[in-house]
Design a protein around this motif. Structure first.
Motif, PDB file in Angstrom:
ATOM      1  N   ASP A   1       0.863  -1.187   0.000  1.00  0.00           N
ATOM      2  CA  ASP A   1       0.000   0.000   0.000  1.00  0.00           C
ATOM      3  C   ASP A   1       0.901   1.239   0.000  1.00  0.00           C
ATOM      4  OD1 ASP A   1      -1.848   2.054   0.475  1.00  0.00           O
ATOM      5  OD2 ASP A   1      -3.122   0.775   1.718  1.00  0.00           O
ATOM      6  N   ILE A   2       0.984   1.909  -1.135  1.00  0.00           N
ATOM      7  CA  ILE A   2       1.957   2.988  -1.329  1.00  0.00           C
ATOM      8  C   ILE A   2       1.280   4.203  -1.951  1.00  0.00           C
ATOM      9  CG2 ILE A   2       4.094   3.663  -2.485  1.00  0.00           C
ATOM     10  CD1 ILE A   2       4.874   0.677  -2.555  1.00  0.00           C
ATOM     11  N   PHE A   3       1.516   5.350  -1.351  1.00  0.00           N
ATOM     12  CA  PHE A   3       1.018   6.621  -1.870  1.00  0.00           C
ATOM     13  C   PHE A   3       2.192   7.546  -2.166  1.00  0.00           C
ATOM     14  CE2 PHE A   3      -0.735  10.955  -0.423  1.00  0.00           C
ATOM     15  CZ  PHE A   3      -1.051  11.340  -1.725  1.00  0.00           C
ATOM     16  N   VAL A   4       2.277   8.029  -3.397  1.00  0.00           N
ATOM     17  CA  VAL A   4       3.288   9.012  -3.774  1.00  0.00           C
ATOM     18  C   VAL A   4       2.700  10.396  -3.481  1.00  0.00           C
ATOM     19  CG1 VAL A   4       4.816   9.876  -5.571  1.00  0.00           C
ATOM     20  CG2 VAL A   4       4.086   7.474  -5.613  1.00  0.00           C
ATOM     21  N   ALA A   5       3.075  10.971  -2.338  1.00  0.00           N
ATOM     22  CA  ALA A   5       2.505  12.254  -1.906  1.00  0.00           C
ATOM     23  C   ALA A   5       3.288  13.391  -2.557  1.00  0.00           C
ATOM     24  CB  ALA A   5       2.527  12.369  -0.382  1.00  0.00           C
ATOM     25  N   TYR A   6       3.051  13.555  -3.837  1.00  0.00           N
ATOM     26  CA  TYR A   6       3.798  14.514  -4.636  1.00  0.00           C
ATOM     27  C   TYR A   6       2.972  14.791  -5.885  1.00  0.00           C
ATOM     28  CZ  TYR A   6       7.900  16.834  -6.606  1.00  0.00           C
ATOM     29  OH  TYR A   6       8.775  17.763  -7.106  1.00  0.00           O
ATOM     30  N   PRO A   7       2.972  16.040  -6.392  1.00  0.00           N
ATOM     31  CA  PRO A   7       2.237  16.312  -7.631  1.00  0.00           C
ATOM     32  C   PRO A   7       3.003  15.763  -8.833  1.00  0.00           C
ATOM     33  CG  PRO A   7       3.337  18.319  -6.894  1.00  0.00           C
ATOM     34  CD  PRO A   7       3.564  17.269  -5.824  1.00  0.00           C
ATOM     35  N   VAL A   8       2.801  14.495  -9.092  1.00  0.00           N
ATOM     36  CA  VAL A   8       3.591  13.763 -10.089  1.00  0.00           C
ATOM     37  C   VAL A   8       3.295  14.282 -11.496  1.00  0.00           C
ATOM     38  CG1 VAL A   8       3.955  11.507 -11.152  1.00  0.00           C
ATOM     39  CG2 VAL A   8       3.735  11.699  -8.667  1.00  0.00           C
ATOM     40  N   TRP A   9       4.340  14.503 -12.270  1.00  0.00           N
ATOM     41  CA  TRP A   9       4.217  14.845 -13.677  1.00  0.00           C
ATOM     42  C   TRP A   9       4.647  13.617 -14.482  1.00  0.00           C
ATOM     43  CZ3 TRP A   9       1.644  18.415 -16.169  1.00  0.00           C
ATOM     44  CH2 TRP A   9       1.855  18.573 -17.536  1.00  0.00           C
ATOM     45  N   ALA A  10       3.712  13.036 -15.213  1.00  0.00           N
ATOM     46  CA  ALA A  10       3.967  11.784 -15.926  1.00  0.00           C
ATOM     47  C   ALA A  10       4.682  12.056 -17.242  1.00  0.00           C
ATOM     48  CB  ALA A  10       2.663  11.040 -16.158  1.00  0.00           C
ATOM     49  N   SER A  11       5.953  12.368 -17.143  1.00  0.00           N
ATOM     50  CA  SER A  11       6.785  12.600 -18.326  1.00  0.00           C
ATOM     51  C   SER A  11       6.922  11.308 -19.120  1.00  0.00           C
ATOM     52  CB  SER A  11       8.171  13.074 -17.893  1.00  0.00           C
ATOM     53  OG  SER A  11       8.823  12.044 -17.158  1.00  0.00           O
TER      54      SER A  11
ATOM     55  N   ALA B   1      -1.314   4.853  -5.307  1.00  0.00           N
ATOM     56  CA  ALA B   1      -1.938   6.143  -5.611  1.00  0.00           C
ATOM     57  C   ALA B   1      -0.851   7.188  -5.767  1.00  0.00           C
ATOM     58  CB  ALA B   1      -2.912   6.546  -4.514  1.00  0.00           C
ATOM     59  N   VAL B   2      -1.157   8.216  -6.550  1.00  0.00           N
ATOM     60  CA  VAL B   2      -0.236   9.333  -6.721  1.00  0.00           C
ATOM     61  C   VAL B   2      -0.977  10.637  -6.472  1.00  0.00           C
ATOM     62  CG1 VAL B   2       1.135   8.047  -8.405  1.00  0.00           C
ATOM     63  CG2 VAL B   2      -0.642   9.627  -9.206  1.00  0.00           C
ATOM     64  N   GLY B   3      -0.210  11.687  -6.218  1.00  0.00           N
ATOM     65  CA  GLY B   3      -0.780  13.008  -6.023  1.00  0.00           C
ATOM     66  C   GLY B   3      -0.808  13.804  -7.322  1.00  0.00           C
ATOM     67  N   LEU B   4      -1.708  14.786  -7.364  1.00  0.00           N
ATOM     68  CA  LEU B   4      -1.700  15.752  -8.458  1.00  0.00           C
ATOM     69  C   LEU B   4      -2.334  17.038  -7.954  1.00  0.00           C
ATOM     70  CD1 LEU B   4      -4.775  16.168  -9.851  1.00  0.00           C
ATOM     71  CD2 LEU B   4      -4.319  13.863 -10.652  1.00  0.00           C
ATOM     72  N   ASP B   5      -2.017  18.164  -8.628  1.00  0.00           N
ATOM     73  CA  ASP B   5      -2.614  19.429  -8.194  1.00  0.00           C
ATOM     74  C   ASP B   5      -3.026  20.319  -9.362  1.00  0.00           C
ATOM     75  OD1 ASP B   5      -0.207  20.542  -9.078  1.00  0.00           O
ATOM     76  OD2 ASP B   5       0.277  21.519  -7.180  1.00  0.00           O
ATOM     77  N   SER B   6      -3.154  19.720 -10.567  1.00  0.00           N
ATOM     78  CA  SER B   6      -3.557  20.525 -11.720  1.00  0.00           C
ATOM     79  C   SER B   6      -4.274  19.663 -12.748  1.00  0.00           C
ATOM     80  CB  SER B   6      -2.339  21.178 -12.382  1.00  0.00           C
ATOM     81  OG  SER B   6      -1.528  20.201 -13.014  1.00  0.00           O
ATOM     82  N   VAL B   7      -5.089  20.321 -13.564  1.00  0.00           N
ATOM     83  CA  VAL B   7      -5.786  19.637 -14.647  1.00  0.00           C
ATOM     84  C   VAL B   7      -4.786  19.081 -15.658  1.00  0.00           C
ATOM     85  CG1 VAL B   7      -7.380  19.982 -16.585  1.00  0.00           C
ATOM     86  CG2 VAL B   7      -7.883  21.008 -14.347  1.00  0.00           C
ATOM     87  N   ASP B   8      -3.730  19.827 -15.930  1.00  0.00           N
ATOM     88  CA  ASP B   8      -2.719  19.358 -16.882  1.00  0.00           C
ATOM     89  C   ASP B   8      -2.036  18.083 -16.384  1.00  0.00           C
ATOM     90  OD1 ASP B   8      -3.277  21.415 -18.602  1.00  0.00           O
ATOM     91  OD2 ASP B   8      -1.557  22.640 -18.020  1.00  0.00           O
ATOM     92  N   ALA B   9      -1.757  18.038 -15.080  1.00  0.00           N
ATOM     93  CA  ALA B   9      -1.133  16.829 -14.523  1.00  0.00           C
ATOM     94  C   ALA B   9      -2.081  15.644 -14.624  1.00  0.00           C
ATOM     95  CB  ALA B   9      -0.728  17.068 -13.075  1.00  0.00           C
ATOM     96  N   ALA B  10      -3.374  15.883 -14.408  1.00  0.00           N
ATOM     97  CA  ALA B  10      -4.366  14.808 -14.550  1.00  0.00           C
ATOM     98  C   ALA B  10      -4.372  14.277 -15.978  1.00  0.00           C
ATOM     99  CB  ALA B  10      -5.746  15.330 -14.161  1.00  0.00           C
TER     100      ALA B  10
END
Length: 371
Positions: A87-97, A116-125
């Motif tokens: 069970d792992i959460f990446v608590a970071y606004p990940v950018w999927a380059s 799970a991963v974090g995000l904070d923008s529509v573009d990142a989603a």
């Protein structure tokens, strides 16, 4: 009033210095203490393993009651997942380059892993959705909201709009998270930072519900604020440094003086300058992290008043009170570092001890996995 000072763990003899030493007795006490405190609040503990990057220490946290772990990078997630942590959460606004996209997808598709991963923008989603295109797995995301720290995270009131966009892109929105990093500002900052975390997550939860999404996760996180923010609507806290302790955590009141499990063993190599001795632990052993409310780059608890006031790469210059007797040339001393997280990442391994008895040399498994 003077700030509390750390007590250094006992050092074994015969160390080649500088050496990273971590006392497992203290680690286990710290793990159980916070797990019990958080459980008593009816909240889950999801510790951040970026502090130690050690599979063995992460397992101690899980065995003590942690619900899962938090990581800061995809690389850390891969190391922990490969070790069987589920069970792992990446608590970071990940950018999927382009480089990260297949790695994110592989983790999301890994059997038996709740990821799970974090995000904070529509573009990142949108980027994350492109990474998952054609996959049978649905990536879980947790939206980062800002709680007056001013680093990353969308406005909490906008969480619902961001969640709609993420859902429309094909992602599964699990809830929201925040980080009260301003709890590190000074010893009086914890209460207000925790209140900010709670307020931001309360607003985010309401915004998500307005968007028709019931949050499963409302996650707050930092060691200084952990016990202060462990109340509704928060469902989990993500403390990290509490496990190891350091000089900063003691000064903030987030760790008891005897809760510091880490020491850098260093040898006194020079006493050429009056009222100064030099140790073989400098910036490449201790970092240059120096909060404004504590003096110098580390302390030597065995010699009260001795502070590492200057570091170069391999030299730690220690100023001491002329009224005290300093250590002798060649003596090994235990340094309490200011901030455990970046210090541990300087070492490939550490000497694991129990009250000064060596258990072995344990790996810093995710060292260098910063992306």
């Amino acid at each position: 009033m003077p700030l509390p000072q750390p007590i250094a763990p006992a050092l074994p003899g015969g160390l080649d210095t500088p050496a990273l030493v971590i006392d497992i007795d203290i680690v286990e006490r710290n793990a159980q203490r916070l797990a019990n405190q958080i459980a008593a609040c009816g909240v889950a503990l999801r510790p951040h393993v970026k502090t130690h990057k050690s599979i063995a220490l992460a397992r101690i946290q899980i065995e003590s009651g942690a619900s899962g772990i938090t990581v800061g990078t995809i690389g850390e997630a891969e190391v922990m997942a490969d070790a069987g942590i589920s069970d792992i959460f990446v608590a970071y606004p990940v950018w999927a380059s382009a480089a990260k996209a297949p790695r994110i997808r592989a983790l999301a598709e890994r059997p038996g892993l709740r990821f799970a991963v974090g995000l904070d923008s529509v573009d990142a989603a949108a980027q994350l959705a492109r990474a998952m295109a054609g996959s049978s797995a649905r990536l879980r995301v947790v939206l980062e909201v800002d709680s007056n720290y001013g680093r990353t995270g969308t406005n909490a009131a906008m969480a619902g709009d961001l969640a709609r966009a993420a859902q429309q892109a094909g992602l599964e929105v699990a809830g929201a998270f925040t980080h009260g990093g301003h709890g590190y500002a000074d010893p009086a900052a914890r209460d207000a930072a925790a209140a900010d975390e709670i307020e931001a997550l309360t607003v985010a939860a309401a915004s998500l519900r307005t968007a028709g999404i019931e949050p499963q996760v409302l996650s707050a996180g930092s060691s200084p604020t952990a016990t202060f923010s462990a109340r509704p609507p928060v469902t989990e806290v993500r403390a990290g440094t509490y496990l190891i302790g350091d000089r900063q955590q003691v000064a903030l009141g987030a760790s008891p003086p005897d809760g510091v499990a880490i020491a850098i063993a260093a040898t006194v190599v020079s006493e050429a300058v009056e009222h100064q001795f030099v140790i073989d632990a400098g910036a490449k052993s201790l970092t240059k992290d120096a909060p404004t409310y504590i003096a110098g780059f580390g302390s030597i608890p065995e010699f009260p008043g001795a502070v590492i006031e200057r570091v170069s790469d391999y030299h730690g210059q220690v100023r001491y009170d002329p009224a005290t007797v300093p250590p002798k040339l060649g003596q090994v001393v235990a340094v309490a570092p200011n901030h455990a997280c970046p210090v541990i990442d300087l070492y490939d391994s550490f000497v694991a001890t129990r009250s000064g008895t060596v258990l072995g040399r344990w790996q810093v498994d995710a060292r260098g996995r910063s992306g």
